[in-house]
Scaffold this motif. Structure first.
Motif, PDB file in Angstrom:
ATOM      1  N   THR A 131       0.914  -1.196   0.047  1.00 37.58           N
ATOM      2  CA  THR A 131      -0.035   0.077   0.042  1.00 37.58           C
ATOM      3  C   THR A 131       1.035   1.216   0.115  1.00 37.58           C
ATOM      4  O   THR A 131       2.021   1.108   0.501  1.00 37.58           O
ATOM      5  CB  THR A 131      -0.791   0.045   1.013  1.00 37.58           C
ATOM      6  OG1 THR A 131      -1.844   1.190   1.086  1.00 37.58           O
ATOM      7  CG2 THR A 131      -0.180   0.226   2.627  1.00 37.58           C
ATOM      8  N   ASP A 132       0.314   2.332  -0.361  1.00 37.77           N
ATOM      9  CA  ASP A 132       0.930   3.684  -0.086  1.00 37.77           C
ATOM     10  C   ASP A 132       0.833   4.381   1.031  1.00 37.77           C
ATOM     11  O   ASP A 132       0.886   5.539   1.457  1.00 37.77           O
ATOM     12  CB  ASP A 132       1.012   4.523  -1.558  1.00 37.77           C
ATOM     13  CG  ASP A 132      -0.581   5.008  -1.721  1.00 37.77           C
ATOM     14  OD1 ASP A 132      -1.489   4.773  -0.760  1.00 37.77           O
ATOM     15  OD2 ASP A 132      -0.786   5.756  -2.661  1.00 37.77           O
ATOM     16  N   TRP A 133      -0.251   3.983   1.910  1.00 36.58           N
ATOM     17  CA  TRP A 133      -0.788   4.232   2.952  1.00 36.58           C
ATOM     18  C   TRP A 133      -1.716   5.658   2.939  1.00 36.58           C
ATOM     19  O   TRP A 133      -1.689   6.683   3.933  1.00 36.58           O
ATOM     20  CB  TRP A 133       0.343   4.592   4.045  1.00 36.58           C
ATOM     21  CG  TRP A 133       1.224   3.285   4.483  1.00 36.58           C
ATOM     22  CD1 TRP A 133       2.328   2.988   3.798  1.00 36.58           C
ATOM     23  CD2 TRP A 133       0.612   2.092   5.210  1.00 36.58           C
ATOM     24  NE1 TRP A 133       2.715   1.614   4.412  1.00 36.58           N
ATOM     25  CE2 TRP A 133       1.661   1.060   5.102  1.00 36.58           C
ATOM     26  CE3 TRP A 133      -0.482   1.855   5.844  1.00 36.58           C
ATOM     27  CZ2 TRP A 133       1.241  -0.092   5.821  1.00 36.58           C
ATOM     28  CZ3 TRP A 133      -0.655   0.616   6.626  1.00 36.58           C
ATOM     29  CH2 TRP A 133       0.432  -0.314   6.622  1.00 36.58           C
ATOM     30  N   ASN A 134      -2.259   5.807   1.748  1.00 35.63           N
ATOM     31  CA  ASN A 134      -3.083   6.804   1.506  1.00 35.63           C
ATOM     32  C   ASN A 134      -4.476   6.319   1.665  1.00 35.63           C
ATOM     33  O   ASN A 134      -4.748   5.337   0.945  1.00 35.63           O
ATOM     34  CB  ASN A 134      -2.777   7.647   0.318  1.00 35.63           C
ATOM     35  CG  ASN A 134      -1.580   8.254   0.532  1.00 35.63           C
ATOM     36  OD1 ASN A 134      -1.257   9.027   1.253  1.00 35.63           O
ATOM     37  ND2 ASN A 134      -0.668   8.054  -0.397  1.00 35.63           N
ATOM     38  N   ALA A 135      -5.380   7.213   2.203  1.00 34.75           N
ATOM     39  CA  ALA A 135      -6.865   6.840   2.209  1.00 34.75           C
ATOM     40  C   ALA A 135      -7.348   6.627   0.770  1.00 34.75           C
ATOM     41  O   ALA A 135      -7.168   7.449  -0.026  1.00 34.75           O
ATOM     42  CB  ALA A 135      -7.650   7.832   2.990  1.00 34.75           C
ATOM     43  N   GLY A 136      -8.358   5.654   0.589  1.00 39.33           N
ATOM     44  CA  GLY A 136      -9.022   5.393  -0.663  1.00 39.33           C
ATOM     45  C   GLY A 136      -8.195   4.384  -1.620  1.00 39.33           C
ATOM     46  O   GLY A 136      -8.532   4.262  -2.672  1.00 39.33           O
ATOM     47  N   ASN A 137      -6.976   4.209  -1.407  1.00 36.80           N
ATOM     48  CA  ASN A 137      -6.105   3.364  -2.006  1.00 36.80           C
ATOM     49  C   ASN A 137      -5.939   2.067  -1.709  1.00 36.80           C
ATOM     50  O   ASN A 137      -6.305   1.886  -0.655  1.00 36.80           O
ATOM     51  CB  ASN A 137      -4.567   4.140  -2.415  1.00 36.80           C
ATOM     52  CG  ASN A 137      -4.715   5.368  -2.891  1.00 36.80           C
ATOM     53  OD1 ASN A 137      -5.514   5.732  -3.708  1.00 36.80           O
ATOM     54  ND2 ASN A 137      -3.671   6.088  -2.856  1.00 36.80           N
ATOM     55  N   ALA A 138      -5.457   1.215  -2.606  1.00 37.66           N
ATOM     56  CA  ALA A 138      -5.514  -0.188  -2.393  1.00 37.66           C
ATOM     57  C   ALA A 138      -4.474  -0.435  -1.112  1.00 37.66           C
ATOM     58  O   ALA A 138      -3.485   0.066  -0.737  1.00 37.66           O
ATOM     59  CB  ALA A 138      -4.637  -0.717  -3.685  1.00 37.66           C
ATOM     60  N   PHE A 139      -4.847  -1.820  -0.632  1.00 30.99           N
ATOM     61  CA  PHE A 139      -4.222  -2.197   0.697  1.00 30.99           C
ATOM     62  C   PHE A 139      -4.139  -3.688   0.584  1.00 30.99           C
ATOM     63  O   PHE A 139      -5.192  -4.252   0.187  1.00 30.99           O
ATOM     64  CB  PHE A 139      -4.929  -1.927   2.090  1.00 30.99           C
ATOM     65  CG  PHE A 139      -4.510  -2.411   3.268  1.00 30.99           C
ATOM     66  CD1 PHE A 139      -3.439  -1.582   3.740  1.00 30.99           C
ATOM     67  CD2 PHE A 139      -4.976  -3.534   3.930  1.00 30.99           C
ATOM     68  CE1 PHE A 139      -2.824  -2.263   5.123  1.00 30.99           C
ATOM     69  CE2 PHE A 139      -4.450  -3.930   4.958  1.00 30.99           C
ATOM     70  CZ  PHE A 139      -3.393  -3.267   5.717  1.00 30.99           C
TER      71      PHE A 139
END
Length: 136
Positions: A38-46
């Motif tokens: 993940t890039d640890w940003n809300a709304g992004n893949a995890f």
């Protein structure tokens, strides 16, 4: 019987920043068998990728407050994916220690046995976090 929520709390003899690193530093998470992708940003893949290179979970980051809160969803493997749970971690400082609170809101049916196994899995995972954080 349906069980919808698993709540766990664990005191860790480390500051929230150290516990946060167990989640966000790939060198540390690999000691638990993999790493978060993940890039640890809300709304992004995890997701969780094992040390064997396989992706074991997929979801989406819902909210991040570094060293304080992480909330993400998990999806099933179907196309289109369906949300099966929401997981929240809270990192609460208590006198130089961290109270790590973990909550899984389950959005699918589980038997009593499945619920018990999931709850035991949480105990195992949180103790692994504790062990690593206390060594930092």
């Amino acid at each position: 019987m349906l069980h919808r929520i698993i709540d766990k709390k664990l005191e860790i003899n480390a500051l929230p920043g150290q516990v946060w690193k167990v989640f966000t530093d790939c060198e540390i998470t690999r000691q638990m068998g993999g790493e978060y992708v993940t890039d640890w940003n809300a709304g992004n893949a995890f997701g969780w990728k094992g040390n064997d290179g396989n992706m074991y979970t997929n979801g989406k980051i819902l909210k991040v407050v570094p060293e304080k809160l992480l909330r993400h969803s998990l999806f099933n493997g179907e196309k289109p994916p369906k949300e099966i749970s929401i997981i929240t971690y809270e990192f609460l400082e208590c006198g130089g220690k961290t109270l790590l609170a973990a909550r899984e809101e389950i959005h699918h049916a589980m038997t009593d046995k499945q619920y018990e196994e999931a709850s035991q899995g949480w105990d195992y995972a949180l103790n692994a976090v504790k062990d690593l954080a206390e060594k930092l």
